[in-house]
Motif scaffolding. Structure first.
Motif, short mmCIF file in Angstrom:
data_model
loop_
_atom_site.label_atom_id
_atom_site.label_comp_id
_atom_site.label_asym_id
_atom_site.label_seq_id
_atom_site.Cartn_x
_atom_site.Cartn_y
_atom_site.Cartn_z
N ALA A 164 8.20 16.25 -18.62
CA ALA A 164 7.93 15.29 -19.69
C ALA A 164 9.10 15.22 -20.66
CB ALA A 164 6.66 15.69 -20.44
N LYS A 165 9.65 16.36 -21.02
CA LYS A 165 10.79 16.39 -21.95
C LYS A 165 12.00 15.70 -21.31
CE LYS A 165 13.46 19.64 -24.81
NZ LYS A 165 13.07 19.10 -26.13
N GLN A 185 11.48 11.69 -21.01
CA GLN A 185 11.36 10.95 -22.26
C GLN A 185 12.69 10.54 -22.86
OE1 GLN A 185 7.16 12.35 -24.21
NE2 GLN A 185 8.80 13.81 -24.27
N THR A 186 13.77 10.93 -22.21
CA THR A 186 15.07 10.41 -22.63
C THR A 186 15.26 8.98 -22.12
OG1 THR A 186 16.15 11.32 -20.64
CG2 THR A 186 16.09 12.72 -22.61
N ALA A 214 9.41 5.64 -23.15
CA ALA A 214 8.66 5.99 -24.36
C ALA A 214 7.45 6.85 -24.01
CB ALA A 214 8.23 4.73 -25.09
N VAL A 215 6.99 7.62 -24.98
CA VAL A 215 5.85 8.52 -24.77
C VAL A 215 4.59 7.76 -24.32
CG1 VAL A 215 4.24 10.08 -25.94
CG2 VAL A 215 6.70 10.34 -26.27
N LEU A 262 4.71 6.99 -20.64
CA LEU A 262 4.47 8.17 -19.81
C LEU A 262 2.99 8.52 -19.78
CD1 LEU A 262 5.37 10.64 -18.19
CD2 LEU A 262 5.84 11.81 -20.36
N TYR A 274 3.91 15.41 -26.65
CA TYR A 274 5.07 14.77 -26.03
C TYR A 274 6.07 14.30 -27.08
CZ TYR A 274 2.88 14.69 -21.38
OH TYR A 274 2.33 15.05 -20.17
N TRP A 275 5.57 13.75 -28.18
CA TRP A 275 6.48 13.33 -29.25
C TRP A 275 7.27 14.51 -29.79
CZ3 TRP A 275 2.40 9.65 -31.77
CH2 TRP A 275 2.65 8.33 -31.35
N ASN A 299 10.40 15.84 -27.97
CA ASN A 299 11.67 15.13 -28.12
C ASN A 299 12.53 15.68 -29.25
OD1 ASN A 299 11.14 13.27 -26.08
ND2 ASN A 299 10.10 11.85 -27.44
N GLU A 339 7.47 -1.80 -25.71
CA GLU A 339 7.95 -1.10 -24.52
C GLU A 339 7.43 -1.77 -23.24
OE1 GLU A 339 10.06 1.29 -24.63
OE2 GLU A 339 9.98 1.78 -26.77
N THR A 386 13.36 7.27 -13.02
CA THR A 386 12.28 8.05 -13.67
C THR A 386 11.10 8.30 -12.74
OG1 THR A 386 11.10 6.09 -14.53
CG2 THR A 386 12.90 7.00 -15.88
#
Length: 287
Positions: free
Chosen positions: A28-29, A32-33, A36-37, A40, A86-87, A90, A200, A208
């Motif tokens: 997940a980390k 997320q680059t 957007a969360v 995902l 998840y936020w 980041n 998004e 991805t």
């Protein structure tokens, strides 16, 4: 099958769950680059819905309003828990985000107070105070070090705590498959407008696909193992053992991103573990 054998199986399932979920966090980390969360969360939820739907085919029953309400609260708590987690991934190290999310057991007594007006027993105040001192050490809210994303990480624990309390309520009325399916359906429905509001696209770049699939598969397997662990062993055993996930998260954070927790964070981690262990011991004595 003896109780000791079942507890051992519960411990093994918990260890496997902690390891699998640490991989979910890494994936997940990483992804997320690029996305957007909410995107995902939408895709991981949709994947799990497609896996669970055949398992529930023809098994639906009409539920009373109290169960429907519990379903919604459980799903909303789980959704916000993952969203905040998840936020936070980041912006803060993996091990710290994972640790703050794992503080959910500390929040459970206060969720019970809000939902059921049941006061926190006196015996639980000492471990709670120890645990929140540990949280404060991890967050380190000084002018030079304060990072608001630590608060976001802790909010993921609050969402998870609501999920834990309502899951327990649902367990005596519905199957675990129904609980998970309803959760993932609501999670997908809530993440969709959030992604659209942020402007998004739901389309995933080809680079991805692997990471999103890895998040989705490990999340489903992890939740399955989590349910299995609580089937075999009591919460007083599963809860402390699950904290080995912090060790896994620390290893991945160091190996991949070079994050090394400072002395305050390590001290806070120890205090939080002691708090959960003491709470588990209190729960065991009451059983």
């Amino acid at each position: 099958m003896s109780d000791v054998y079942l507890v051992k199986k519960g411990i093994y399932a918990t260890l496997a769950y902690a390891f699998i979920m640490s991989i979910t966090a890494v994936a997940a980390k990483q992804v997320q680059t690029q996305i957007a969360v909410p995107v995902l969360v939408f895709w991981q939820s949709l994947f799990c819905v497609l896996v669970l739907l055949p398992q529930m085919w023809g098994k639906w029953e009409r539920r009373p309003k109290a169960v429907v309400k519990a379903h919604f609260l459980r799903s909303f708590g789980g959704f916000t828990g993952f969203l905040f987690y998840y936020w936070s991934l980041n912006h803060i190290p993996l091990v710290e985000a994972s640790l703050l999310r794992s503080c959910a057991p500390l929040c459970v007594p206060f969720v019970v107070l809000i939902m059921h007006r049941v006061m926190v027993p006196k015996a639980r105040w000492l471990p709670l105070v120890i645990g929140f001192v540990g949280v404060a050490l991890v967050i380190n809210p000084t002018p030079d070090h304060f990072n608001p994303w630590h608060i976001v990480g802790f909010l993921s624990a609050v969402g998870l705590a609501f999920s834990m309390v309502t899951t327990r309520l649902l367990s005596s009325h519905v199957s675990s498959q129904e609980t998970m399916l309803v959760y993932f359906v609501i999670s997908a429905l809530l993440s969709l407008p959030l992604a659209l509001i942020q402007g998004e696209s739901l389309a995933l770049p080809s680079s991805t696909w692997f990471w999103v699939l890895l998040v989705s598969v490990t999340l489903y397997v992890g939740m399955f193992l989590y349910t299995l662990a609580y089937t075999y062993a009591p919460a007083s055993v599963v809860s402390p053992v699950s904290y080995v996930g912090i060790v896994f998260a620390g290893f991945w954070g160091w190996a991949i991103w070079g994050h090394v927790p400072d002395a305050l964070a390590i001290s806070g981690t120890v205090l939080i573990f002691v708090s959960v262990f003491l709470s588990a011991q209190i729960s065991r004595k009451k059983v």
